[in-house]
Design an enzyme around this catalytic site. Structure first.
Site, PDB file in Angstrom:
ATOM      1  N   THR A  22      53.749  21.946  -7.434  1.00  0.00           N
ATOM      2  CA  THR A  22      54.838  22.782  -6.936  1.00  0.00           C
ATOM      3  C   THR A  22      54.275  24.122  -6.482  1.00  0.00           C
ATOM      4  O   THR A  22      53.074  24.381  -6.577  1.00  0.00           O
ATOM      5  CB  THR A  22      55.891  22.988  -8.032  1.00  0.00           C
ATOM      6  OG1 THR A  22      55.251  23.550  -9.195  1.00  0.00           O
ATOM      7  CG2 THR A  22      56.551  21.670  -8.414  1.00  0.00           C
ATOM      8  N   TYR A  23      55.170  24.993  -5.999  1.00  0.00           N
ATOM      9  CA  TYR A  23      54.768  26.294  -5.459  1.00  0.00           C
ATOM     10  C   TYR A  23      53.952  27.075  -6.479  1.00  0.00           C
ATOM     11  O   TYR A  23      54.330  27.191  -7.643  1.00  0.00           O
ATOM     12  CB  TYR A  23      56.007  27.097  -5.066  1.00  0.00           C
ATOM     13  CG  TYR A  23      55.709  28.339  -4.282  1.00  0.00           C
ATOM     14  CD1 TYR A  23      55.086  28.263  -3.030  1.00  0.00           C
ATOM     15  CD2 TYR A  23      56.041  29.598  -4.780  1.00  0.00           C
ATOM     16  CE1 TYR A  23      54.810  29.408  -2.302  1.00  0.00           C
ATOM     17  CE2 TYR A  23      55.774  30.745  -4.053  1.00  0.00           C
ATOM     18  CZ  TYR A  23      55.157  30.643  -2.823  1.00  0.00           C
ATOM     19  OH  TYR A  23      54.877  31.776  -2.096  1.00  0.00           O
TER      20      TYR A  23
END
Length: 608
Positions: A22-23
């Site tokens: 994820t980010y």
């Protein structure tokens, strides 16, 4: 961060591009509910129900200024284990994904059950008894530790240099079979130096920075040679100590923990809209500018005196004979002090130039052998080719080797990683034999050589330098690898300082102030060039249709905005349409000429 960006953007896995994490630009420590549920299912299937806690685990950050707009960094799919994606990732990407996956899965696993144990063992040998004691821990249930396949082996040391202290499972009154007995002596040691992890933890406790900036802070300290990372221990260097001492002596308020933490809070208030950012900057600059003005009035000697006092244990280590460490060891009357040179600070004698004693600033607080002795040369032997004496010396820029005497003597500084205590006759001869010819380049026929320069070891061919990884490569690299290193350097020359000039698309003529005007094709599109002024063409404009008048307007606008020309912005040539006067005669207004031709133009106008 670049490796994390690649994992986030996506990796080709079996013909499909998939984002693996994820980010990554977040300080969040909490995973999304669906990710928590997915991790619990993965734990049950891969480790068993025993490793699954009754309830999901939830975490919160201790940092008040953490940026938690995004969830914690985690794998996008916990069923995609590091082993499954190993063949699709390079070394760095695999190591990072392995870390993210293990930390993510372990955060939702059951706690480990570790029992602290002290075992009192009685050894009996023919009536002779000895009491032995073993203190450590026994793992009753490994829990989340099972997620880490890189667990340390028995006897391996932790990051702090201490033994792990794990004991096998033992029971009271159990008979033990002796394998070996290790006798060790322990001394009281000073507190351990910071590692990257412990330094970041301390910064978090003091409220300095935020999680997303910790890695960049440590990297900056390493890049500027303020510290070095030696076996995961951060060792302060002379440059870092010098900068720190200067700031603590003359900018005490701005390097204090409280000031840094309070400024972080003010910046958070600005981002929340509670405080006007101009007020924060105004308050900061008012006091900071006054501090700068006060420091500017100081003489160099005032600064050096303050640094001598602050860095006394580093600059003037204690002498074995108990004498004054600031008395020059060469002349016996001069006083040692910090001096400023072209390449930084060093220690010198106050009797200069009568006494030329100098010493490189040591990075060790207690001083070392090469920093504590005088400049007396140490004989290493004779050069096998010239018969001249080779000596090891210490100068203002550090230790070096020298062949012969006088101005014509050849010298070579010791490369990074080599210390005077390790220099022998063989190494000295090798250093003084540089540059070393490798062979002729197969394409140009010109000689390729290696050497040691100001920026480290290099390979040279026809004016092109390429860096080598280590000093050992200077003496061992062969022709094939040298050609390959040079080719890699030339292939990267398109970026940065080495890129070639942009191609010229059209010549427009000369500028009124001199110099040609051209239309060129640049990295970011076509532009007009005159000297050092580059003006980008409007979007959609055909480079071949650009006129001189249009180019002059663009150049003038660019120069007015702060172009690279040293002169004033150039006024563009303008052409006014012909207009008829009242008597019907046609008048034309010519473009304004350069200043130097005003006289001629006026004369022609009068004559007409």
């Amino acid at each position: 961060m670049q490796v994390a960006q690649k994992l986030y953007e996506g990796v080709d896995i079996g013909g499909e591009t998939v984002g693996l994490i994820t980010y990554m630009r977040t300080d969040g420590v909490q995973m999304a509910p669906e990710a928590v549920e997915a991790s619990r299912k993965a734990i049950a299937s891969q480790f068993g129900d025993r490793y699954l806690p009754e309830k999901p685990r939830f975490y919160s950050t201790k940092a008040k200024n953490a940026q938690e707009a995004h969830e914690a960094i985690r794998p996008t799919d916990f069923n995609r284990t590091p082993d499954q994606v190993r063949r699709f990732l390079d070394g760095d990407m695999l190591r990072l994904y392995d870390l993210v996956w293990k930390r993510g899965i372990a955060s939702q696993m059951a706690s480990a059950e570790i029992e602290r144990t002290t075992a009192e063992i009685t050894a009996d040998n023919g009536g002779q008894k000895a009491g032995l004691r073993a203190t450590g821990s026994v793992i009753r249930f490994d829990g989340f530790i099972a997620a880490y396949t890189d667990a340390k082996e028995d006897g391996e040391q932790t990051d702090d240099g201490e033994e792990d202290g794990r004991l096998p499972e033992i029971n009271a009154r159990e008979n033990l079979a002796k394998q070996k007995i290790n006798a060790s002596q322990h001394f009281t040691e000073p507190p351990p130096r910071y590692s990257e992890a412990s330094l970041i933890k301390k910064m978090e406790e003091l409220g300095i920075g935020r999680p997303s900036t910790y890695a960049a802070t440590v990297t900056t300290l390493l890049d500027r040679d303020y510290i070095t990372n030696d076996k995961r221990k951060l060792i302060p260097q002379a440059k870092g100590r010098l900068v720190t001492a200067f700031l603590e002596s003359f900018f005490t308020r701005y390097v204090g923990y409280d000031f840094t933490a309070s400024l972080e809070e003010k910046l958070d208030q600005v981002s929340a809209g509670e405080v006007n950012w101009k007020d924060v900057l105004r308050d900061f600059w008012k006091d900071f500018f006054a501090q700068i003005e006060e420091t500017k009035e100081l003489r160099v000697t005032n600064v050096l005196d303050a640094l001598n006092e602050e860095l006394a244990p580093l600059v003037f280590p204690k002498r074995e004979d108990g004498g004054d460490p600031r008395i020059c060891q060469v002349c016996g009357t001069g006083k040692l002090s910090l001096k400023l040179g072209k390449y930084g600070a060093f220690v010198g004698c106050s009797n200069y130039p009568e006494c030329n004693f100098t010493r490189q600033l040591s990075s060790e607080s207690n001083g070392d052998q090469e920093a504590a002795v005088s400049n007396e040369p140490q004989a290493l032997g004779k050069d096998p080719h010239t018969g001249e004496e080779i000596t090891l010396r210490s100068g203002r820029f550090g230790p070096y080797v020298q062949r012969g005497d006088g101005k014509e003597a050849k010298r070579s500084s010791l490369p990074k990683g080599w210390t005077p205590s390790t220099i022998d006759h063989e190494k000295a001869v090798a250093l003084l034999s540089l540059p070393r010819d490798i062979g002729a380049h197969p394409e140009s026929g010109k000689m390729i050589s290696t050497g040691l320069g100001r920026y480290g070891p290099f390979v040279l061919h026809d004016g092109t330098y390429a860096n080598l990884e280590s000093i050992e490569d200077v003496f061992s690299i062969g022709l094939n690898r040298a050609v390959s290193v040079l080719a890699d350097k030339q292939s990267k020359a398109g970026a940065g300082r080495g890129r070639t000039a942009a191609a010229s698309l059209k010549e427009l003529g000369d500028h009124p102030d001199g110099g040609s005007i051209t239309v060129r094709d640049g990295r970011y599109g076509p532009y007009v060039n005159w000297g050092k002024v580059n003006a980008t063409l409007p979007k959609g404009k055909d480079p071949q249709s650009v006129t001189v008048e249009e180019a002059l307007v663009l150049i003038s606008e660019r120069a007015a905005k702060g172009g690279t020309t040293k002169g004033k912005p150039v006024k563009a040539k303008t052409t006014k349409a012909a207009a008829k006067s009242e008597d019907g005669a046609t008048k034309s207004t010519k473009a304004k000429a350069p200043a130097k031709s005003k006289t001629k133009t006026a004369a022609k106008a009068k004559k007409g």
